[in-house]
Motif scaffolding. Sequence first.
Motif, mmCIF file in Angstrom:
data_model
loop_
_atom_site.group_PDB
_atom_site.id
_atom_site.type_symbol
_atom_site.label_atom_id
_atom_site.label_comp_id
_atom_site.label_asym_id
_atom_site.label_seq_id
_atom_site.Cartn_x
_atom_site.Cartn_y
_atom_site.Cartn_z
ATOM 1 N N TYR A 1 -0.802 3.368 -9.525
ATOM 2 C CA TYR A 1 -1.459 3.327 -8.214
ATOM 3 C C TYR A 1 -2.051 1.942 -7.973
ATOM 4 O O TYR A 1 -1.855 1.330 -6.924
ATOM 5 C CB TYR A 1 -2.544 4.403 -8.173
ATOM 6 N N LEU B 1 -1.829 0.744 3.137
ATOM 7 C CA LEU B 1 -1.110 -0.446 2.671
ATOM 8 C C LEU B 1 -0.981 -1.463 3.792
ATOM 9 O O LEU B 1 -1.302 -2.632 3.632
ATOM 10 C CB LEU B 1 0.270 -0.055 2.147
ATOM 11 N N VAL C 1 7.403 9.172 -7.647
ATOM 12 C CA VAL C 1 6.856 8.497 -6.469
ATOM 13 C C VAL C 1 7.728 8.813 -5.258
ATOM 14 O O VAL C 1 8.927 8.521 -5.261
ATOM 15 C CB VAL C 1 6.784 6.967 -6.671
ATOM 16 N N GLU D 1 -1.281 -0.814 -9.491
ATOM 17 C CA GLU D 1 -0.232 -1.824 -9.461
ATOM 18 C C GLU D 1 0.383 -1.919 -8.064
ATOM 19 O O GLU D 1 0.555 -3.013 -7.526
ATOM 20 C CB GLU D 1 0.846 -1.479 -10.496
ATOM 21 N N ILE D 2 0.705 -0.777 -7.452
ATOM 22 C CA ILE D 2 1.269 -0.796 -6.089
ATOM 23 C C ILE D 2 0.234 -1.341 -5.113
ATOM 24 O O ILE D 2 0.565 -2.122 -4.210
ATOM 25 C CB ILE D 2 1.721 0.616 -5.674
ATOM 26 N N GLU D 3 -1.009 -0.966 -5.301
ATOM 27 C CA GLU D 3 -2.081 -1.446 -4.425
ATOM 28 C C GLU D 3 -2.194 -2.968 -4.469
ATOM 29 O O GLU D 3 -2.525 -3.608 -3.465
ATOM 30 C CB GLU D 3 -3.393 -0.798 -4.859
ATOM 31 N N ARG E 1 9.012 -6.188 -5.123
ATOM 32 C CA ARG E 1 7.694 -6.554 -5.636
ATOM 33 C C ARG E 1 7.356 -5.932 -6.989
ATOM 34 O O ARG E 1 6.566 -6.487 -7.744
ATOM 35 C CB ARG E 1 6.608 -6.138 -4.629
ATOM 36 N N ILE E 2 7.925 -4.786 -7.288
ATOM 37 C CA ILE E 2 7.464 -4.020 -8.433
ATOM 38 C C ILE E 2 7.701 -4.771 -9.738
ATOM 39 O O ILE E 2 8.737 -5.383 -9.955
ATOM 40 C CB ILE E 2 8.153 -2.631 -8.466
ATOM 41 N N LEU F 1 -0.936 4.709 0.726
ATOM 42 C CA LEU F 1 -0.756 4.987 -0.692
ATOM 43 C C LEU F 1 -1.660 6.157 -1.058
ATOM 44 O O LEU F 1 -2.885 6.077 -0.894
ATOM 45 C CB LEU F 1 -1.126 3.746 -1.506
ATOM 46 N N LEU G 1 8.938 -2.363 -1.585
ATOM 47 C CA LEU G 1 8.455 -2.083 -2.941
ATOM 48 C C LEU G 1 9.374 -2.644 -4.029
ATOM 49 O O LEU G 1 8.899 -3.282 -4.976
ATOM 50 C CB LEU G 1 8.272 -0.579 -3.130
ATOM 51 N N ILE H 1 3.801 7.416 -0.961
ATOM 52 C CA ILE H 1 3.538 6.452 0.111
ATOM 53 C C ILE H 1 4.010 7.111 1.394
ATOM 54 O O ILE H 1 5.198 7.386 1.562
ATOM 55 C CB ILE H 1 4.251 5.111 -0.126
ATOM 56 N N TYR I 1 0.051 -5.087 -4.472
ATOM 57 C CA TYR I 1 1.095 -5.768 -3.707
ATOM 58 C C TYR I 1 0.710 -6.006 -2.257
ATOM 59 O O TYR I 1 1.463 -6.625 -1.501
ATOM 60 C CB TYR I 1 2.405 -4.961 -3.740
#
Length: 307
Positions: free
Chosen positions: A287, A159, A97, A289-291, A111-112, A271, A108, A144, A293
């Motif tokens: 993808y 994002l 990433v 999972e990050i979205e 939050r991850i 993203l 990030l 990102i 957040y």
Amino acid sequence: MRSLPPLKGIIYFEACARLQSFKLAAEELFVTPGAVSHQIQTLEGFIGQKLFIRQHRGIKLTNAGIRYFNRIGLILKDLEQATTDIGFVTKTQKMMVSIPPTLLNKWLLPRINYQYLSENSISVVFIDTIEILDLNKENIDISIRYCIEKPSEKYCRLLFPEQMIAVCAPNYINKSLIKFPGELLATSTLIETTNRLIQWDLILANNNVKPHPNQSKVYFQNSLHAIEAAIQGIGIAFVNRIFVESYIQQGVLVEAIDMGEMQDKIPGYYLVSNYEKMQNPSTQLLYQEIESYISDDIAITTFDMFQ
């Protein structure tokens, strides 16, 4: 040449010593008691020491057997852990990433959900860069990107847009949220991040303010250092609100100037992935999972991912 004992004998010995029974060891190992006894005799012959005292109602470790069992137990645990570790690494999907450094640090990482990724056999390698890397050439799975124009890749999600604010330490100015006072700018050091797409000169022009001819400025390549400089009272930093929101809530920083809002050509963080990378289920999962957040209170534009 190494003088290693018969490995099957070691396994049988450990089971016998732990269970204090040839019969129970045989049941655990799915062999006959005679096979267990044979392996123990072979191991004792190799070592040249009796490891067990055979009794009418069971077995008992000799002094040599006790010492050997203690050492063997540690060695087998290390071997088991080494096998587990290498197996985990082999089975785990390593996702690459690319992400701007300050976004990684301030947005990030807090939050991850590492446990969720681990449960799905995903590990993440972060490449912290502001540069726009080619996903295929650089072997990047997800990027990102910080840019003004929407990236052209098939999978792209905004994002959040850039929201720049001016912040400083509470004791750096007497009164905050003043509408661009000339005397404040003239006597302040302006802290700027060189890789940001919106700079002090642009926001000053947007507010019809001419820069002071002898304006003091400090430049950093990374917003992390610009923020730290503001916390230390060096000057007024021009940074993304998301990066300093927690510092403002804690009272470590204050919003120094009411700068108004830029109306057009606002940069954002996107993203991004492409069709080839998203054929991998692990890439899709990361993808999404990050979205997830993205805060509900952030104005965003949605692009259909899986059309």
